[in-house]
Design an enzyme around this catalytic site. Structure first.
Site, PDB file in Angstrom:
ATOM      1  CE  LYS A  53      -3.779  -2.486   2.126  1.00 10.83           C
ATOM      2  NZ  LYS A  53      -4.480  -2.941   3.351  1.00 10.83           N
ATOM      3  CD  GLN A  97      -3.574  -4.694   6.340  1.00  7.36           C
ATOM      4  OE1 GLN A  97      -3.659  -3.648   5.713  1.00  7.36           O
ATOM      5  NE2 GLN A  97      -3.925  -5.846   5.823  1.00  7.36           N
ATOM      6  CG  ASP A 120      -9.978  -0.612   4.521  1.00  9.23           C
ATOM      7  OD1 ASP A 120      -9.637  -1.018   3.399  1.00  9.23           O
ATOM      8  OD2 ASP A 120      -9.303  -0.793   5.554  1.00  9.23           O
TER       9      ASP A 120
END
Ligand code: GUN
Length: 282
Positions: A53, A97, A120
């Protein structure tokens, strides 16, 4: 006849090139898009994902802040850090995460991300908006799957779509996005009876199981679009998806490979969402 391969590498590069242009434009208007990524603990797979990322951000001209927190970080400390990032106007996207260490309540942490920074698409507000078709941040993996269908020229309208897997991150939202595009959607899971038969009726088959070669060739309708979300290791330690690719590629109409498929698009869609989060502040 051999299936067309939907090449995630090429597609992701195209998406990221568009993001890079958008980022330049954003910067000209005085805003430098910035993504904060929090990684708690030392799960090796998560560390690999987070590095990917950060690399994508660099390619797109997005500033990234990667923070690694020790595995014994308390939930309270994590929430404090999230509150700081939430209040920081120079940070446009926040990603925690997953998975988190067992002592931390994942849902409580996700709820602490402001919906406007939730790149997200995991917060209840964004999930709800997606359900009712409002503009929102779409979860990256299902959004990437839809991009791949579009790239392959597959219009879900009126088609039978089967999603194997019912997770909040992939299965459920993938089903909702297919429904929003007028597919007739079935969600299958570990308790589904006659799974193979249901899958074999699918014009669009999305596999998000997490088991190597779970989808065998008998489960694929001739000419179907097969989207493989799995990232597994086979018996030789080689990266593979949820679909028995070699056999499936002889029967499907189009299919995504692993590696080089959905995973790259997931990352590209995160860049799309981060740019959008920054643009929304202009
Ligand atoms: N872990 C596995 N997939 C994802 C994802 O898409 N987002 C986050 N935050 N964690 C993940």
């Amino acid at each position: 006849m051999a299936a067309r391969i939907i090449d995630g590498k090429t597609l992701a590069a195209q998406v990221k090139a568009r993001v890079r242009d958008g980022v330049e434009d954003c910067k000209r208007q005085g805003v430098e898009p910035c993504l904060a990524v929090l990684l708690v603990g030392d799960d090796p797979a998560s560390a690999v994902y987070v590095r990917g990322k950060a690399r994508d951000c660099e390619e797109c001209g997005i500033r990234s802040l990667v923070e690694r927190l020790p595995a014994d970080t308390t939930q309270e400390a994590l929430l404090v850090r999230l509150a700081q990032l939430a209040a920081d106007d120079s940070v446009h996207g926040i990603l925690v995460q997953l998975p988190l260490p067992a002592h931390i309540d994942e849902r409580a942490v996700i709820k602490a991300i402001p919906p406007e920074k939730d790149v997200d698409g995991f917060t209840p507000v964004n999930v709800g908006r997606m359900m009712i078709g409002e503009t929102c941040f779409l979860p990256c993996t299902p959004a990437g799957c839809m991009e791949m269908l579009d790239a392959a020229g597959v219009d879900p309208a009126g088609k039978r779509a089967v999603v194997i897997g019912r997770s909040n991150i992939v299965g459920k939202p993938a089903a909702m996005l297919l429904l929003a595009r007028n597919a007739t959607v079935t969600i299958c899971h570990s308790r589904t009876k006659n799974l193979a038969k249901i899958c074999a009726e699918a014009d669009i088959l999305v596999a998000a199981v997490g088991r190597p070669k779970f989808v065998t060739v008998d489960m694929i309708k001739p000419g179907a679009a097969v989207i493989d979300v799995g990232i597994n290791r086979d018996e030789n330690g080689k990266l593979c998806g949820d679909v028995d690719f070699a056999a499936a590629a002889e029967k499907a109409g189009c299919i995504t490979p692993v590696p080089g498929g959905v995973g790259l698009m997931t990352r590209a869609m995160l860049m799309v969402n981060t740019l959008q989060a920054a643009r929304n502040t202009l």
